[in-house]
Design a protein around this motif. Structure first.
Motif, PDB file in Angstrom:
ATOM      1  N   SER A  60       0.835  -1.204   0.000  1.00 42.26           N
ATOM      2  CA  SER A  60       0.000   0.000   0.000  1.00 42.26           C
ATOM      3  C   SER A  60       0.873   1.259   0.000  1.00 42.26           C
ATOM      4  CB  SER A  60      -0.918  -0.014   1.228  1.00 42.26           C
ATOM      5  OG  SER A  60      -1.730   1.135   1.259  1.00 42.26           O
ATOM      6  N   PHE A  61       1.976   1.215   0.780  1.00 41.43           N
ATOM      7  CA  PHE A  61       2.918   2.334   0.812  1.00 41.43           C
ATOM      8  C   PHE A  61       3.557   2.548  -0.563  1.00 41.43           C
ATOM      9  CE2 PHE A  61       5.824   5.317   2.250  1.00 41.43           C
ATOM     10  CZ  PHE A  61       7.144   4.922   2.086  1.00 41.43           C
ATOM     11  N   GLN A  62       3.832   1.456  -1.276  1.00 47.53           N
ATOM     12  CA  GLN A  62       4.394   1.527  -2.625  1.00 47.53           C
ATOM     13  C   GLN A  62       3.441   2.274  -3.563  1.00 47.53           C
ATOM     14  OE1 GLN A  62       4.697  -2.301  -4.586  1.00 47.53           O
ATOM     15  NE2 GLN A  62       6.648  -1.734  -5.546  1.00 47.53           N
ATOM     16  N   ARG A  63       2.133   1.935  -3.457  1.00 43.78           N
ATOM     17  CA  ARG A  63       1.134   2.625  -4.300  1.00 43.78           C
ATOM     18  C   ARG A  63       1.020   4.101  -3.908  1.00 43.78           C
ATOM     19  NH1 ARG A  63      -1.425  -2.325  -3.223  1.00 43.78           N
ATOM     20  NH2 ARG A  63      -2.717  -1.383  -1.587  1.00 43.78           N
ATOM     21  N   GLU A  66       3.910   6.199  -5.418  1.00 41.91           N
ATOM     22  CA  GLU A  66       3.783   6.399  -6.857  1.00 41.91           C
ATOM     23  C   GLU A  66       2.690   7.418  -7.178  1.00 41.91           C
ATOM     24  OE1 GLU A  66       3.389   2.813  -9.003  1.00 41.91           O
ATOM     25  OE2 GLU A  66       3.469   3.782 -10.955  1.00 41.91           O
ATOM     26  N   LYS A  67       1.573   7.359  -6.437  1.00 40.89           N
ATOM     27  CA  LYS A  67       0.438   8.219  -6.751  1.00 40.89           C
ATOM     28  C   LYS A  67       0.580   9.612  -6.151  1.00 40.89           C
ATOM     29  CE  LYS A  67      -4.603   8.501  -6.316  1.00 40.89           C
ATOM     30  NZ  LYS A  67      -5.830   7.823  -5.814  1.00 40.89           N
ATOM     31  N   GLU A  68       1.013   9.690  -4.897  1.00 40.00           N
ATOM     32  CA  GLU A  68       0.982  10.962  -4.179  1.00 40.00           C
ATOM     33  C   GLU A  68       2.319  11.713  -4.238  1.00 40.00           C
ATOM     34  OE1 GLU A  68      -2.910  10.160  -3.297  1.00 40.00           O
ATOM     35  OE2 GLU A  68      -1.781  12.030  -3.041  1.00 40.00           O
ATOM     36  N   GLU A  69       3.456  10.962  -4.330  1.00 40.82           N
ATOM     37  CA  GLU A  69       4.744  11.641  -4.287  1.00 40.82           C
ATOM     38  C   GLU A  69       5.589  11.391  -5.541  1.00 40.82           C
ATOM     39  OE1 GLU A  69       5.044  11.353   0.572  1.00 40.82           O
ATOM     40  OE2 GLU A  69       6.838  11.396  -0.645  1.00 40.82           O
ATOM     41  N   ASN A 242       5.528   8.194   7.551  1.00 39.43           N
ATOM     42  CA  ASN A 242       4.626   8.827   8.510  1.00 39.43           C
ATOM     43  C   ASN A 242       3.506   9.582   7.797  1.00 39.43           C
ATOM     44  OD1 ASN A 242       5.965   7.831  10.728  1.00 39.43           O
ATOM     45  ND2 ASN A 242       7.278   9.643  10.988  1.00 39.43           N
ATOM     46  N   ARG A 243       3.832  10.219   6.660  1.00 39.18           N
ATOM     47  CA  ARG A 243       2.770  10.883   5.895  1.00 39.18           C
ATOM     48  C   ARG A 243       1.789   9.865   5.342  1.00 39.18           C
ATOM     49  NH1 ARG A 243       7.126  14.266   4.151  1.00 39.18           N
ATOM     50  NH2 ARG A 243       7.377  13.074   2.224  1.00 39.18           N
ATOM     51  N   PHE A 244       2.298   8.730   4.928  1.00 37.96           N
ATOM     52  CA  PHE A 244       1.430   7.662   4.413  1.00 37.96           C
ATOM     53  C   PHE A 244       0.473   7.155   5.492  1.00 37.96           C
ATOM     54  CE2 PHE A 244       0.013   3.679   2.853  1.00 37.96           C
ATOM     55  CZ  PHE A 244       0.387   2.678   3.754  1.00 37.96           C
ATOM     56  N   ASP A 249      -6.576   9.145   2.358  1.00 38.85           N
ATOM     57  CA  ASP A 249      -6.988   8.110   1.407  1.00 38.85           C
ATOM     58  C   ASP A 249      -6.452   6.727   1.753  1.00 38.85           C
ATOM     59  OD1 ASP A 249      -6.626  10.423  -1.392  1.00 38.85           O
ATOM     60  OD2 ASP A 249      -8.346   9.998  -0.073  1.00 38.85           O
ATOM     61  N   TYR A 250      -5.542   6.635   2.735  1.00 30.45           N
ATOM     62  CA  TYR A 250      -4.926   5.335   3.032  1.00 30.45           C
ATOM     63  C   TYR A 250      -5.151   4.858   4.458  1.00 30.45           C
ATOM     64  CZ  TYR A 250      -2.577   5.872  -1.434  1.00 30.45           C
ATOM     65  OH  TYR A 250      -2.331   6.020  -2.771  1.00 30.45           O
ATOM     66  N   ARG A 251      -5.675   5.742   5.321  1.00 32.28           N
ATOM     67  CA  ARG A 251      -5.903   5.327   6.721  1.00 32.28           C
ATOM     68  C   ARG A 251      -6.858   4.141   6.794  1.00 32.28           C
ATOM     69  NH1 ARG A 251      -6.721  10.762   7.658  1.00 32.28           N
ATOM     70  NH2 ARG A 251      -8.932  10.359   8.067  1.00 32.28           N
ATOM     71  N   ASP A 252      -7.978   4.237   6.075  1.00 29.24           N
ATOM     72  CA  ASP A 252      -8.954   3.139   6.108  1.00 29.24           C
ATOM     73  C   ASP A 252      -8.387   1.870   5.481  1.00 29.24           C
ATOM     74  OD1 ASP A 252     -11.853   5.289   5.545  1.00 29.24           O
ATOM     75  OD2 ASP A 252     -10.766   4.753   7.373  1.00 29.24           O
TER      76      ASP A 252
END
Length: 598
Positions: A60-63, A66-69, A242-244, A249-252
């Motif tokens: 999930s962190f990998q996605r 790529e999407k956010e940073e 930590n931002r992730f 959009d990723y907490r849930d």
């Protein structure tokens, strides 16, 4: 809902601090992930693919990157030799892209040489012990239990650190059994007897949910700083991660990943528990809820099986009726020989029906037996638990009776005598319940414990010296060694010696003596209980150890005798794998011998 609100506040605070000093990375990078098996956090499936809470979070962190940073990363999974190897790698590497992955707990010691991302799951550790060990209620009971037990742990883990702290706290230098890192401490404790160890609360609750049988102790429940990913001090990814963790959009998605392995209810419980104060009470309540749910599931499966069985019975009955109808039509259209064949078929069908009904009756009888066993267990537990305080009440009231002053009001004397009489009467009832039930049902459970025979003999002498003193009988004890230890059942040995000493005092005249001695050998111990009572005739010796036998000798002070004592002694000595016999000459006293292996 409150979990999401807390995460949202954390997100805004962390975002403000991170925006002030953003990190820059190449558009393509590789994360070296050092891991070792720790279910359900990280493990390799049969196809060689990485599974668990942490691999799914990293994907999930990998996605997210790529999407956010706008950063593309490759996950390079590197299996370490063991758990401590991960710590050594992170501690000694200069690679800013190295990450330790294996349900790593944040500790102050590890913070000195490594960096951690914000915890993604609360870290609570509990103390467990092997199946069958009692749940202790005080530090004294815990100390006594651990004296004869070994600890189980994995090197260089927080579990080992907690065991070392426990050694210092209770002042007991117990032995530690180290298992391989790929093993689980809870499996190591469950597969052994007389062992204990620390384990993560999620792992323990998953084991409870699946019907496991280790015992959680209510002491030393430890709240840690949380589970996290471990990185070198000069890492490139802490702020990104930590931002992730707090990204809206990723907490849930992170919550769903953890819930998928722990279960949504269990994950929510651990999250709520971490913020609470009454850890022990909350965990105990959750255990009972999970055990009750497990029992409900078992009952539901039994009901389903009964429903299927009823359907089969109805179907069989319909089939039988159908066969009977065919047989009747066949009978009308066939000759006499066909009639005989039809009758034979009907008889076979009836036999099958009778067999099915017999099986139903046997199943119902088994259920009744199980319910009766539960009732008997409750009676025995209650009887056993009140026996010790009753004995103490009797001893205290006897001492008070001996110290009564003439100025004590007659009303108080009567009340004291009533307390003594009531306690003795209840104690006899409890003894009868325990002894008769154990003998008749043959349900005595023999424990394998390290027992100091000196402590047992002292206990017996302390209990019966006040009774012997009433008849001016000298009860002497002779030990073979200061601390001679044998492996046996402490309670059964105590009951054997109690019965023999009680009989010796009961059947001895005033101004006499009773001796309790122990003769210790290399591989056995021989107990001797001698008196100068009436002894036994040859006829008495033939029925000496049988139940409910009234022998020639009578108690010398009007004491009661059920005729069970010596049969109880024989039964318990056999359960302990020993031998019991008597040497006696009529009119010249008796000596009972009990020989047990050391």
């Amino acid at each position: 809902m409150h979990r999401h609100l807390i995460s949202l506040l954390t997100f805004y605070c962390l975002s403000l601090s991170l925006l002030a000093s953003p990190l820059k990375h190449d558009a393509y990078d590789t994360l070296d992930l050092y891991w070792f098996t720790s279910r359900p956090f990280v493990y390799e499936n049969e196809a060689g693919e990485m599974e668990g809470i942490e691999p799914d979070m990293l994907r999930s962190f990998q996605r997210y990157l790529e999407k956010e940073e706008n950063i593309s990363v490759t996950l390079n999974w590197v299996k370490a030799n063991d758990f401590s190897h991960i710590l050594e790698i992170i501690k000694g590497t200069d690679d800013p892209d190295a990450i330790g992955v294996s349900a790593l707990s944040i500790t102050d010691e590890r913070k000195e040489y490594a960096s951690f991302v914000d915890p993604y799951l609360p870290d609570i550790t509990v103390l467990i012990s092997s199946k069958g060990t009692p749940i202790v209620r005080s530090f004294e009971e815990l100390y006594e239990m651990m004296r004869s037990m070994d600890a189980v742990t994995i090197r260089d883990t927080k579990y080992e650190m907690l065991l070392n702290n426990l050694r210092k706290q209770i002042g007991l230098n117990f032995d530690i059994i180290y298992i391989e890192s790929e093993q689980n401490v809870i499996e190591g404790v469950a597969s052994r007897t007389d062992c204990f160890g620390f384990i993560d609360l999620p792992v323990y609750l998953l084991q409870v949910e699946s019907g496991g049988e280790v015992v959680r102790q209510n002491f030393f429940t430890v709240k840690g700083q949380g589970y996290s990913y471990m990185m070198p001090v000069n890492n490139n990814w802490k702020d990104h991660f930590n931002r992730f963790l707090v990204h809206v959009d990723y907490r849930d998605e992170i919550s769903d990943i953890i819930s998928g392995y722990l279960g949504e209810e269990l994950y929510g419980f651990i999250d709520d528990l971490y913020r609470g104060e009454a850890l022990g009470t909350s965990i105990l309540t959750k255990e009972k809820e999970m055990q009750l749910e497990l029992l409900k599931n078992v009952n539901f499966r039994l009901e389903q099986e009964q429903t299927v069985r009823k359907i089969l019975i109805v179907s069989t009955s319909i089939a039988v009726l159908f066969l009977v109808a065919i047989g009747y039509l066949y009978y009308r259209n066939q000759k006499a020989t066909n009639l005989l064949l039809g009758q034979k078929g009907q008889i076979e069908v009836q036999q099958q029906d009778i067999q099915q009904k017999n099986e139903q009756l046997m199943n119902r009888n088994a259920q009744l037996v199980a319910l009766n066993e539960e009732k008997n267990n409750l009676v025995r537990i209650l009887a056993h638990d009140i026996r010790s305080p009753l004995s103490q009440i009797i001893m205290v009231t006897d001492i008070l009776n001996q110290k009564i002053d003439d100025n004590l009001p007659e009303t108080d004397v009567k009340l004291l005598n009533q307390v003594t009489a009531s306690a003795e009467r209840i104690n006899k009832m409890v003894t009868k319940i325990l002894d008769v039930d154990g003998l008749e049902e043959n349900r005595v459970k023999v424990m394998n414990e390290r027992v100091d025979i000196r402590d047992v003999m002292k206990d017996v002498a302390q209990r019966y010296r006040p009774i012997a003193a009433k008849k001016n009988i000298d009860l002497s004890v002779e030990f073979c060694d200061d601390h001679y230890m044998i492996r046996t059942d402490h309670l059964l040995l105590l009951l054997v010696l109690e019965n023999l000493v009680s009989n010796a005092v009961k059947f001895s005249d005033q101004d006499n003596s009773v001796e309790l001695r122990a003769q210790c050998e290399y591989d056995s111990v021989l107990f001797k209980v001698s008196d100068k009572g009436p002894g036994f005739s040859e006829n008495d010796k033939k029925k000496l150890f049988n139940r409910f036998q009234k022998l020639t000798a009578k108690p010398t002070a009007g004491e009661t005798s059920t005729g069970l004592g010596l049969s109880i002694v024989k039964k318990y000595v056999q359960d302990l794998g020993g031998k019991v016999w008597v040497e006696s000459e009529f009119g010249k006293g008796s000596t009972f011998f009990v020989k047990l292996s050391a």
